[in-house]
Design an enzyme around this catalytic site. Structure first.
Site: not given
Ligand SMILES: [Zn+2]
Length: 312
Positions: A253, A15-16, A244
């Site tokens: 994360n 997800r993230d 990044c």
């Molecule tokens: Zn997050």
């Protein structure tokens, strides 16, 4: 120092991680990732987000991913829901747990969700009401306080707003609260102080999880601080996916492999086989060859003669 004996690692990469990269992973590959990570010992995975396809095309197959992931016996399937409609779809798909993020920074909430705090709280009220009318099996409902340690738009956020919104979410029917350092602003002292205050506000048993980003390299230090305050569920992303590209591992994360290595080497139970997990990383990297996959443990390998509780 007393740490919990067992930690639940909640994998949020599908997800993230995936929502933060340009590549759209196929449904088949997402499921292969989820299945392999479960087999390596991860028992809770946030598999998708029920946001409109137009906003996040990477998450367009969330319904199908939840449905199919539900067939994995023993896996807790978590879905992020931004609103009532998303929650209804996630419930219908069969999610075991739904999480709704409420940004403590109202500026961030307006910029990202186009909603004020009151509007998000209304969605929470409607979801809780809807859940209360379902008979039989239904998901747990977690309210997540995002940007709880600072916001890229507002800067510092006040602890009193975090506490007020946390207690409001519980009053409206959330079963538990999660605390998120969405921007990677937090330091260990701040983490400890906030957890203590919020536990007092919402009840010790209702705050069990944290979601941390490693933006300034303090991710694992913040994990330890959270564990010292009794937190037992930690979110992390395999390969730090979503980081990044200009600052390796920086804005994503915390990395699941590094988190498992830290806990496992400290002798804390995670249920995860670290070698099997590192093999999953290689597999997932092959699904997204043009994206960066991070991790100190992945890059350096395990210490010579490594075993759980090594060196203590
Ligand atoms: Zn997050």
């Amino acid at each position: 120092m007393n740490y919990p004996e067992k930690i639940i690692i909640s994998e949020v990469g599908p997800r993230d991680g995936l929502q933060s990269i340009d590549t759209i992973m196929s449904t088949e590959h997402k499921l292969e990732w989820i299945r392999s990570e479960f087999e390596a010992g991860i028992t809770e995975i946030e598999v998708g987000s029920f946001v409109p396809k137009s906003i996040l095309p990477q998450m367009a197959d969330a319904y199908e991913v939840v449905r199919k992931a539900k067939k994995i016996d023993g896996l807790t399937v978590v879905a992020l829901v931004p609103n009532f409609i998303g929650a209804k779809n996630a419930i219908e798909a069969g999610a075991d747990k739904i999480c709704l993020p409420l940004s403590v920074s109202e500026t961030h909430s307006k910029a990202n969700l186009n909603k004020t705090h009151d509007q998000v709280l209304d969605e929470i009220r409607n979801i809780a009401l809807y859940l209360s009318e379902i008979e039989g099996e239904k998901p747990d409902f977690e309210g997540n306080l995002s940007t709880a340690f600072g916001c890229t738009l507002e800067g510092a956020v006040s602890e009193s707003i975090v506490l007020r919104l946390g207690s409001r979410m519980m009053e409206l029917g959330c079963q538990e609260i999660g605390l998120s350092d969405t921007t990677g602003y937090a330091n260990p002292m701040q983490i400890k102080k906030m957890i203590r205050s919020l536990k007092k506000e919402v009840g010790n048993e209702n705050l069990n999880s944290v979601h941390l980003h490693n933006t300034r390299g303090l991710g694992l230090a913040n994990v330890l601080a959270a564990m010292e305050e009794g937190i037992t569920t930690i979110d992390s992303s395999l390969g730090g996916i979503g980081g990044c590209p200009f600052a390796p591992g920086a804005s994503g994360n915390i990395v699941t492999e590094d988190l498992v290595f830290m806990l496992d080497s400290m002798g804390i139970e995670t249920g995860v086989d670290i070698n099997a997990l590192l093999a999953v990383t290689e597999k997932v990297q092959s699904f997204i060859p043009n994206e960066s996959v991070y991790g100190f443990t992945k890059d350096s390998g395990l210490p010579k003669g490594y075993s759980k509780g090594w060196g203590i």
